[in-house]
Design an enzyme around this catalytic site. Structure first.
Site, short mmCIF file in Angstrom:
data_model
loop_
_atom_site.label_atom_id
_atom_site.label_comp_id
_atom_site.label_asym_id
_atom_site.label_seq_id
_atom_site.Cartn_x
_atom_site.Cartn_y
_atom_site.Cartn_z
N GLY A 11 0.00 22.87 192.28
CA GLY A 11 -0.81 23.46 191.20
C GLY A 11 -1.33 22.41 190.24
N GLY A 14 -4.48 23.07 188.12
CA GLY A 14 -4.47 24.14 187.12
C GLY A 14 -4.25 23.59 185.70
N GLN A 15 -4.21 24.53 184.75
CA GLN A 15 -4.00 24.12 183.35
C GLN A 15 -2.72 23.27 183.20
N LEU A 88 4.23 24.52 190.28
CA LEU A 88 3.36 25.24 189.35
C LEU A 88 2.30 26.07 190.07
N ALA A 89 2.17 25.90 191.37
CA ALA A 89 1.13 26.65 192.10
C ALA A 89 1.48 28.13 192.16
N GLN A 91 -0.74 32.32 192.49
CA GLN A 91 -1.80 33.24 192.11
C GLN A 91 -1.31 33.75 190.77
N THR A 133 8.34 33.01 184.31
CA THR A 133 7.42 33.54 183.30
C THR A 133 8.01 34.69 182.49
N GLU A 135 6.49 37.30 182.03
CA GLU A 135 6.09 38.53 182.72
C GLU A 135 7.27 39.16 183.46
N TYR A 156 2.51 40.53 190.29
CA TYR A 156 2.75 39.14 189.88
C TYR A 156 4.15 38.98 189.30
N LYS A 160 7.33 36.80 190.80
CA LYS A 160 8.00 35.74 190.03
C LYS A 160 9.50 36.01 189.89
N ARG A 191 -7.35 26.15 179.62
CA ARG A 191 -6.92 27.46 180.13
C ARG A 191 -8.01 28.04 181.04
P1 NAP Z 1 -3.45 28.16 186.77
O1 NAP Z 1 -4.28 27.42 185.78
O2 NAP Z 1 -3.92 29.44 187.34
O3 NAP Z 1 -3.14 27.14 187.97
C1 NAP Z 1 -2.59 27.57 189.17
C2 NAP Z 1 -2.59 26.40 190.14
O4 NAP Z 1 -2.05 26.82 191.38
C3 NAP Z 1 -4.00 25.85 190.46
O5 NAP Z 1 -3.91 24.46 190.63
C4 NAP Z 1 -4.32 26.53 191.78
O6 NAP Z 1 -5.25 25.82 192.57
C5 NAP Z 1 -2.95 26.46 192.42
N1 NAP Z 1 -2.76 27.37 193.55
C6 NAP Z 1 -2.93 28.71 193.56
N2 NAP Z 1 -2.63 29.20 194.77
C7 NAP Z 1 -2.26 28.14 195.55
C8 NAP Z 1 -1.85 27.99 196.88
N3 NAP Z 1 -1.74 29.04 197.70
N4 NAP Z 1 -1.55 26.73 197.34
C9 NAP Z 1 -1.66 25.66 196.53
N5 NAP Z 1 -2.06 25.74 195.24
C10 NAP Z 1 -2.36 26.97 194.76
O7 NAP Z 1 -2.00 28.45 186.14
P2 NAP Z 1 -1.28 27.76 184.88
O8 NAP Z 1 -1.62 28.54 183.67
O9 NAP Z 1 -1.49 26.30 184.94
O10 NAP Z 1 0.24 28.11 185.21
C11 NAP Z 1 1.03 27.23 186.01
C12 NAP Z 1 2.20 28.01 186.59
O11 NAP Z 1 2.98 28.55 185.52
C13 NAP Z 1 1.81 29.21 187.44
O12 NAP Z 1 2.79 29.33 188.44
C14 NAP Z 1 1.89 30.39 186.49
O13 NAP Z 1 2.14 31.58 187.20
C15 NAP Z 1 3.06 29.97 185.62
N6 NAP Z 1 3.07 30.46 184.25
C16 NAP Z 1 1.98 30.30 183.45
C17 NAP Z 1 2.05 30.70 182.13
C18 NAP Z 1 0.88 30.51 181.21
O14 NAP Z 1 0.86 31.18 180.15
N7 NAP Z 1 -0.07 29.64 181.52
C19 NAP Z 1 3.21 31.29 181.63
C20 NAP Z 1 4.31 31.41 182.47
C21 NAP Z 1 4.25 30.98 183.79
P3 NAP Z 1 -6.86 26.02 192.35
O15 NAP Z 1 -7.21 25.14 191.16
O16 NAP Z 1 -7.43 25.54 193.63
O17 NAP Z 1 -7.09 27.48 192.07
O1 G4F Z 2 -4.49 36.48 179.13
P1 G4F Z 2 -3.90 37.46 180.05
O2 G4F Z 2 -4.63 37.75 181.32
O3 G4F Z 2 -2.42 36.99 180.29
P2 G4F Z 2 -1.08 37.73 180.78
O4 G4F Z 2 -1.37 38.95 181.55
O5 G4F Z 2 -0.21 37.86 179.58
O6 G4F Z 2 -0.48 36.64 181.80
C1 G4F Z 2 -0.45 35.26 181.47
O7 G4F Z 2 0.76 34.96 180.83
C2 G4F Z 2 1.93 35.13 181.65
C3 G4F Z 2 3.14 34.77 180.77
O8 G4F Z 2 3.55 35.90 180.05
C4 G4F Z 2 1.81 34.23 182.85
F1 G4F Z 2 2.94 34.32 183.60
C5 G4F Z 2 0.59 34.59 183.65
O9 G4F Z 2 0.45 33.69 184.74
C6 G4F Z 2 -0.64 34.45 182.75
O10 G4F Z 2 -0.81 33.10 182.44
O11 G4F Z 2 -3.74 38.88 179.28
C7 G4F Z 2 -3.07 38.97 178.05
C8 G4F Z 2 -3.27 40.37 177.48
C9 G4F Z 2 -2.92 41.51 178.43
O12 G4F Z 2 -2.21 42.49 177.72
C10 G4F Z 2 -4.29 42.07 178.85
O13 G4F Z 2 -4.26 43.45 179.18
O14 G4F Z 2 -4.67 40.52 177.17
C11 G4F Z 2 -5.07 41.83 177.58
N1 G4F Z 2 -6.53 41.82 177.78
C12 G4F Z 2 -7.42 42.61 177.10
N2 G4F Z 2 -8.66 42.39 177.51
C13 G4F Z 2 -7.23 41.08 178.65
C14 G4F Z 2 -8.57 41.44 178.48
N3 G4F Z 2 -6.83 40.15 179.54
C15 G4F Z 2 -7.79 39.55 180.29
N4 G4F Z 2 -7.41 38.59 181.18
N5 G4F Z 2 -9.11 39.87 180.18
C16 G4F Z 2 -9.57 40.81 179.29
O15 G4F Z 2 -10.75 41.10 179.20
#
Ligand code: NAP
Ligand code: G4F
Length: 334
Positions: A11, A14-15, A88-89, A91, A133, A135, A156, A160, A191
């Site tokens: 991953g 990704g971010q 970190l990879a 969906q 996460t 979630e 999702y 996880k 992001r």
């Molecule tokens: P992100 O921006 O969506 O990045 C996901 C990464 O995974 C990207 O590099 C993506 O590649 C890669 N990926 C997806 N499917 C893959 C596959 N089948 N094989 C190889 N690589 C794959 O997510 P992020 O926000 O950086 O989050 C990083 C990790 O932390 C994720 O596992 C997410 O679920 C978890 N997480 C995130 C948050 C948050 O708030 N950001 C909170 C808790 C947990 P591409 O660039 O090619 O799409």
């Molecule tokens: O930004 P979101 O899509 O993030 P969500 O669902 O909280 O998930 C993110 O955080 C998780 C950690 O708790 C990670 F594990 C996960 O990978 C991801 O990074 O939505 C946040 C909130 C939700 O309640 C959603 O229903 O925003 C609400 N929302 C309202 N309008 C929207 C929208 N979300 C999105 N994406 N787009 C909208 O138009």
């Protein structure tokens, strides 16, 4: 001369992967990243690392691969013999997981087992970080910490939970240094554009520049605990440097609704969000997570980690970056 530590990041494009790569390069690591083949350019967040004069970009190596491909993961871990693996990879989009539940189970759930199995058979001393996460807590009431029961509300979240438990099981069954970071939402100018904070800050920038006049959104009442992504990747690294493997929540402990974030972001640009935001049911989820507010007390006590950037500053950072982008600032600046 001592050999640098070697890390593999899945991953990396990704971010979080991009901040993790940057921070590890700054610490002198040799960094290897797994990159998916794509028909369009997907390295926008890491491209600058090769060209940044302040970073040893020559220590960044990218490898094609997919975490669902167990053979490729085994081959890479066997060849690279990393000291640390950051998994970190995934969906990672909750709404999309309702459209693609099986793929999400594979990429976000079972793939973790691909990495753990490779480590177990190649070298059990490799340290493993799993991107768990908030979630997973889903419908469990806040404040949520390491003791809070899981109650996922999406495919999702359920995937996880599997990854969380298989990571713990490998730690206990095979004495591996395998840890879960239970991270609450963390955001940044890097992001993904379809997550709510970035969708909002991009819209603010475009509205300010006269490029957009409406913003279509879903549920505005859910509560999230939003932190700043580079602080969270530092927390991941700290987890892998600890003397014992353990699981940690990272969060700010603050509670803001989507409406609150809209207000913070629009006001920073001198705009009133209520004049622009419209409701579109397509952004609703079949089951919502209403309230996420984390308690990161254990991480503060044991890792010395604490979130410093809270949503008001986060919204300003993100809006300023999206306006600067429209003014032509190079991507590597963010
Ligand atoms: P992100 O921006 O969506 O990045 C996901 C990464 O995974 C990207 O590099 C993506 O590649 C890669 N990926 C997806 N499917 C893959 C596959 N089948 N094989 C190889 N690589 C794959 O997510 P992020 O926000 O950086 O989050 C990083 C990790 O932390 C994720 O596992 C997410 O679920 C978890 N997480 C995130 C948050 C948050 O708030 N950001 C909170 C808790 C947990 P591409 O660039 O090619 O799409
Ligand atoms: O930004 P979101 O899509 O993030 P969500 O669902 O909280 O998930 C993110 O955080 C998780 C950690 O708790 C990670 F594990 C996960 O990978 C991801 O990074 O939505 C946040 C909130 C939700 O309640 C959603 O229903 O925003 C609400 N929302 C309202 N309008 C929207 C929208 N979300 C999105 N994406 N787009 C909208 O138009």
């Amino acid at each position: 001369m001592t050999q640098p530590k070697r890390a593999l990041i899945t991953g990396v494009t990704g971010q979080d992967g991009s901040y993790m790569a940057q921070q590890l390069l700054e610490k002198g690591y040799e960094v290897h990243g797994l990159v998916r083949r794509s028909s369009s350019f997907n390295r926008g967040r890491i491209d600058h690392l090769h060209h940044d004069d302040h970073l040893p970009g020559k220590n960044l190596f990218l490898h094609y691969g997919d975490v669902t491909d167990a053979a490729r993961i085994h081959q890479l871990i066997s060849e690279l013999r990393p000291h640390e693996v950051y998994n970190l990879a995934a969906q990672s989009h909750v709404r999309v997981s309702f459209d693609e539940p099986l793929y999400t189970a594979e990429a976000t759930g079972i793939s973790t087992l691909n990495v753990l199995e490779a480590i177990r058979s190649v070298d059990k001393s490799i340290r493993f970080y799993q991107a768990s996460t908030s979630e997973m807590f889903g419908a469990s009431p806040p404040p949520q910490n390491e003791e809070t029961p899981f109650y996922p509300r999406s495919p999702y979240g359920a995937a996880k939970v599997y990854s969380y438990w298989i990571t713990r099981n490998y730690r206990e069954a095979y004495d591996m240094f395998a840890v879960n970071g239970q991270l609450f939402n963390h955001e940044s100018p890097r992001r993904g554009e379809t997550f709510v904070t970035r969708k909002i800050t991009m819209a603010v920038a475009r509205i300010k520049k006269g490029l957009q006049s409406e913003l279509w959104m879903g549920n505005l009442d859910s509560i999230r605990d939003w932190g700043y992504a580079p602080e969270y990747t530092d927390g991941m690294w700290r987890m892998l440097q600890a003397s014992e493997p353990d699981d940690f929540v990272l969060a700010t402990g603050t509670a803001y609704t989507i409406k609150d974030f809209l207000s913070l972001a629009f006001e920073h640009a001198g705009l009133n969000w209520e004049e622009y935001v419209k409701f579109d049911p397509k952004f609703l989820r079949p089951t919502e997570v209403d309230e996420l507010i984390g308690d990161a007390g254990k991480a503060k006590a044991k890792l010395g980690w604490e979130a410093k950037v809270h949503p008001p500053e986060l919204a300003r950072i993100m809006v300023d970056a999206d306006i600067a982008r429209l003014d032509g600032a190079p991507e590597g600046q963010f």
